[in-house]
Design a protein around this motif. Structure first.
Motif, PDB file in Angstrom:
ATOM      1  N   ILE A 171      69.598  -6.223  68.211  1.00  0.00           N
ATOM      2  CA  ILE A 171      69.311  -7.160  67.040  1.00  0.00           C
ATOM      3  C   ILE A 171      70.183  -8.254  67.000  1.00  0.00           C
ATOM      4  O   ILE A 171      71.188  -8.332  66.855  1.00  0.00           O
ATOM      5  CB  ILE A 171      69.522  -6.369  65.511  1.00  0.00           C
ATOM      6  N   LEU A 188      59.327 -14.830  64.412  1.00  0.00           N
ATOM      7  CA  LEU A 188      59.791 -13.664  63.545  1.00  0.00           C
ATOM      8  C   LEU A 188      59.232 -12.289  63.544  1.00  0.00           C
ATOM      9  O   LEU A 188      59.656 -11.614  62.772  1.00  0.00           O
ATOM     10  CB  LEU A 188      59.637 -14.327  61.818  1.00  0.00           C
ATOM     11  N   ASP A 199      64.376  -5.992  67.389  1.00  0.00           N
ATOM     12  CA  ASP A 199      64.562  -7.504  67.089  1.00  0.00           C
ATOM     13  C   ASP A 199      63.290  -8.155  67.142  1.00  0.00           C
ATOM     14  O   ASP A 199      62.276  -8.002  67.430  1.00  0.00           O
ATOM     15  CB  ASP A 199      65.338  -7.904  68.271  1.00  0.00           C
ATOM     16  N   CYS A 200      63.230  -9.498  66.585  1.00  0.00           N
ATOM     17  CA  CYS A 200      62.292 -10.214  66.404  1.00  0.00           C
ATOM     18  C   CYS A 200      62.213 -11.476  67.379  1.00  0.00           C
ATOM     19  O   CYS A 200      63.428 -11.563  68.218  1.00  0.00           O
ATOM     20  CB  CYS A 200      61.951 -10.879  65.135  1.00  0.00           C
ATOM     21  N   SER A 228      67.574 -14.286  59.662  1.00  0.00           N
ATOM     22  CA  SER A 228      68.104 -13.799  58.378  1.00  0.00           C
ATOM     23  C   SER A 228      68.887 -14.711  57.529  1.00  0.00           C
ATOM     24  O   SER A 228      68.754 -14.618  56.357  1.00  0.00           O
ATOM     25  CB  SER A 228      68.365 -12.488  58.366  1.00  0.00           C
ATOM     26  N   LEU A 256      63.481  -7.315  60.842  1.00  0.00           N
ATOM     27  CA  LEU A 256      63.376  -8.547  59.753  1.00  0.00           C
ATOM     28  C   LEU A 256      61.948  -8.202  59.244  1.00  0.00           C
ATOM     29  O   LEU A 256      60.916  -8.832  59.995  1.00  0.00           O
ATOM     30  CB  LEU A 256      63.519  -9.866  60.595  1.00  0.00           C
ATOM     31  N   LEU A 264      68.202  -8.075  56.283  1.00  0.00           N
ATOM     32  CA  LEU A 264      67.863  -7.152  57.423  1.00  0.00           C
ATOM     33  C   LEU A 264      67.876  -5.626  56.837  1.00  0.00           C
ATOM     34  O   LEU A 264      68.641  -5.168  56.216  1.00  0.00           O
ATOM     35  CB  LEU A 264      68.944  -7.331  58.575  1.00  0.00           C
ATOM     36  N   ALA A 294      66.989 -11.579  64.820  1.00  0.00           N
ATOM     37  CA  ALA A 294      66.768 -11.228  63.586  1.00  0.00           C
ATOM     38  C   ALA A 294      68.019 -11.497  62.649  1.00  0.00           C
ATOM     39  O   ALA A 294      67.807 -12.066  61.708  1.00  0.00           O
ATOM     40  CB  ALA A 294      66.288  -9.631  63.224  1.00  0.00           C
TER      41      ALA A 294
END
Length: 391
Positions: free
Chosen positions: A350, A104, A99-100, A357, A79, A335, A353
């Motif tokens: 993921i 974020l 991933d976040c 998103s 992201l 993404l 994210a």
């Protein structure tokens, strides 16, 4: 129309640009470039800074200096804006998407699990088990001025021999106020730091960016690569492939004036965020995303997390309806692993994210925005959300 984010030229911009023109120094050489580099170096408390063409160029130069090349892998966020990832492809390396977390920014816990469970570390090399390729670096993006958890990320990087490139293109001025990195600025904690001065950033040179690194020698090498790798000051001798990545003196003249205003721009961003925070506190369908504890953020962009049923279509409708009412907003980026150039790229768990998103809406945050305009933005948001909830 209340714009999303526009440049603010209330300082010495015209004076300095006119001076550069009068002197005839308008291209990729001149005193304003050196002056801007010195101002950034003093502000960030770094040994050296090189002004360059863009934040993308800064990331690419960092990868070049770090020795990332064909056959290598680089861990990148899923992201973020795609410009943070494309330079990996410039080097014929392969991105692996991470991933976040709720900031974020990159999730350090998943990063550690990935290194522990999906990789093998031997002879100072981190090898991805699925394809036998070496993972050389991590590109960490500080999203919307919110710094990533650099304490955990740097621990992981040191443990597994990874180079850390900080994409601080949205976080100039963000710094830690507590902990191990107290007083350290975004972009000065990893091995490299990239900055952007695009038109919507907290300061701008029209285009342009800058790069810093742990040593002056590393920055000097990137400066050399950015000027077509010229090896002789008088003759056209080039021992390496170089790039046309230098900033122009006209751009730097803008940047010097903008740097003079940076502390004031940050103060306004922080105050305007508080105004939004107070006005949005009782709105049930939205949550204004916060910034990491123990840091002072430049609060470059303000992000709303929406909780609605048909999120994708609802966000499109909100953007359209608010624009019809005179307020510009935008959705967060799609993404990157879902984009055509990266559809077959490697990913690791993921989840958040994907969630964010589909739910993030950015609202006006220019440094010129007035309290009355912020009140108008929130009133339009209330009106649009109210109408949609009754449709």
């Amino acid at each position: 129309m209340i714009p999303l984010s526009i440049p603010n030229f209330e300082g010495n911009e015209k004076k300095y640009v006119a001076d550069a023109v009068e002197q005839g120094w308008v291209s990729t050489g001149g005193a304003y470039i050196t002056r801007l580099e010195d101002m950034l170096m003093e502000y960030l408390h770094t040994e050296s800074v090189a002004a360059c063409q863009s934040g993308t160029a800064a990331i690419h130069l960092s990868l070049l200096d770090a020795g990332v090349g064909a056959g290598d892998m680089v861990i990148v966020p899923a992201l973020t804006f795609i410009a943070a990832v494309n330079p990996v492809k410039y080097q014929f390396a392969e991105p692996l998407f991470m991933d976040c977390d709720d900031s974020l920014c990159m999730d350090p816990q998943k990063l550690r699990k990935f290194c522990e469970e999906e990789c093998q570390y031997s002879n100072s090399r981190l090898i991805y088990k699925k394809n036998g390729k070496q993972i050389k670096a991590i590109v960490v993006v500080h999203i919307f001025g919110n710094i990533a958890d650099m304490e955990q990320i740097m621990d992981i990087a040191e443990e597994y021999g990874l180079v850390v490139i900080e994409d601080a293109t949205e976080a100039l001025g963000t710094h830690y106020t507590e902990g191990r990195y107290k007083g350290r600025y975004a972009g000065t904690i990893g091995h490299y730091g990239a900055y952007s001065f695009n038109g919507n950033k907290i300061i701008t040179t029209g285009g342009g960016g800058a790069v810093t690194a742990r040593t002056a020698a590393m920055v000097e090498n990137m400066k050399y690569l950015s000027t077509q790798a010229k090896d002789d000051p008088h003759f056209y001798v080039h021992n390496r492939v170089g790039y046309n990545y230098r900033m122009t003196n006209l751009q730097a003249a803008l940047g010097v004036a903008q740097m003079e205003k940076l502390p004031e721009f940050i103060r306004r961003k922080q105050n305007n965020y508080k105004t939004y925070q107070n006005l949005l506190a009782d709105l049930p369908m939205v949550k204004l995303l916060q910034f990491r504890m123990g840091t002072s953020s430049n609060k470059w962009f303000y992000a709303l997390e929406l909780s609605m049923e048909n999120l994708y279509e609802d966000i499109r409708n909100i953007i359209t309806k608010m624009e019809d009412c005179g307020v510009q907003t935008r959705a967060i980026w799609g993404l990157i692993p879902e984009q055509k150039p990266y559809i077959n790229a490697m990913t690791y768990r993921i989840e958040k994210a994907v969630y964010y998103s589909r739910r993030i809406l950015n609202i006006p945050c220019s440094t010129q925005i007035s309290k009355e305009e912020i009140q108008f933005v929130v009133s339009v948001l209330r009106k649009v959300l109210g109408e949609m909830s009754h449709e």
